[in-house]
Design a protein around this motif. Sequence first.
Motif, PDB file in Angstrom:
ATOM      1  N   ASP A 293       0.818  -1.209   0.000  1.00  0.00           N
ATOM      2  CA  ASP A 293       0.000   0.000   0.000  1.00  0.00           C
ATOM      3  C   ASP A 293       0.861   1.272   0.000  1.00  0.00           C
ATOM      4  OD1 ASP A 293      -2.222  -1.618  -0.064  1.00  0.00           O
ATOM      5  OD2 ASP A 293      -2.389  -1.707   2.118  1.00  0.00           O
ATOM      6  N   GLU A 294       0.761   2.112   1.046  1.00  0.00           N
ATOM      7  CA  GLU A 294       1.470   3.391   1.052  1.00  0.00           C
ATOM      8  C   GLU A 294       2.983   3.206   1.000  1.00  0.00           C
ATOM      9  OE1 GLU A 294       0.272   5.761   4.310  1.00  0.00           O
ATOM     10  OE2 GLU A 294      -1.832   5.881   3.706  1.00  0.00           O
ATOM     11  N   MET A 297       3.996   2.325  -2.489  1.00  0.00           N
ATOM     12  CA  MET A 297       4.025   3.510  -3.350  1.00  0.00           C
ATOM     13  C   MET A 297       5.272   4.349  -3.084  1.00  0.00           C
ATOM     14  SD  MET A 297       1.352   3.319  -5.277  1.00  0.00           S
ATOM     15  CE  MET A 297       1.260   4.994  -5.911  1.00  0.00           C
ATOM     16  N   HIS A 298       5.676   4.429  -1.808  1.00  0.00           N
ATOM     17  CA  HIS A 298       6.859   5.218  -1.467  1.00  0.00           C
ATOM     18  C   HIS A 298       8.113   4.572  -2.056  1.00  0.00           C
ATOM     19  CE1 HIS A 298       8.930   8.325   0.617  1.00  0.00           C
ATOM     20  NE2 HIS A 298       9.569   7.510   1.453  1.00  0.00           N
TER      21      HIS A 298
END
Length: 374
Positions: A293-294, A297-298
């Motif tokens: 998830d986040e 993406m990072h």
Amino acid sequence: MADEQEKTEDPTGKKLDDARKKGQLARSRELSTTLVLVVSGVMFLVMGGTIAQAIFGMMKNMFQLSRDQTYDATHMFGAWVYGFSAVAAPVLLYMVVAMAAGIYGSIALGGYNFTWESASPKMNKLNPLNGFKRMFGVNGLVELLKSIAKFFVIGSMALVSLMYFQDEALHLDLELYPNNLFHALNMLEWAFFLLTLGMIPIAIFDVPYQLYKHNKEMKMSKQEVKDERKNAEGDPQVKGRIRRLQYQAAARRMMQEVPKADVVVTNPTHYSVALKYDDNGGRAPVVVAKGIDELAMHIRKIAGAHEVPVVPSPMLARAIYYSTEVEHEIPHKLFMSVAQVLAYVYQLRAFKAGKGKRPKPLKKDLPIPPELRR
């Protein structure tokens, strides 16, 4: 709230250890007393005759003096040596066995424990109200019942012994000296032994009662159990904050390794795995960062900023994410799939550098073993 304060829970190991350090153990004075008396009774039966013979010989030697011995000042010291050597050995053996029985009886219930804390003065014991509570409470009633039981049981055993030896005792005056003395001693030995047997039922009752009493005193409320678990394991909020800080630190370390990766394999919406391969080190490709998830993406964002190739391969990304930890090598079952990804990345670099042809698109159905598919 009242249920949490009521002591209904069994004591924890820590509670029992703390109580042991304070000298709070299950102890039975009746067991210790019974063991000492029974062992003494047995030793009296076994050693009584020997001790009596030794004392009789000592007295005979000391009081039957010749004329020369009467005027010999040194004869007294020889008599002392004889008396001590004759009586000391059996009496010492008797005392040692009785002492060992007393020590074992004291630690048989609860085990050996030495602490100064139980010997320290406690002001609450000087409070008269606490003393009245102990006297007129349940424990005081139990002690009273035990005293009454001992009176009747031992009294009954004494009466039985008296009736059993009545005829023999009445005819001792018809026996010759010193046989009558030894006969009387034999009756006393058996009478004493029978009296000690009367303590056994008292001890049989007292031992389980003391265990029950100690366990009841050690009972804990639900709140005490919760507090102890919290103190032992740490406050859940503090532990949660520590885990978050550890996760953040680990994430920062991973982000620092992403620019050094050779490729980032992604499931475009949820998973990202950064791989590094050292072709001179002889090791398999290593996972230097992974996330969902986040965080995924990072990782892709950092990879794009440092021109690290990002290759979409959903099934391979999930397989590596669930099968390999950070800083660990990928499983050998994924070597073939990762090798195809790395070969594609190297061909793409060569093409961008003008040293080769454009590589063919990476196959969508890379060889992933069924047990690693997610």
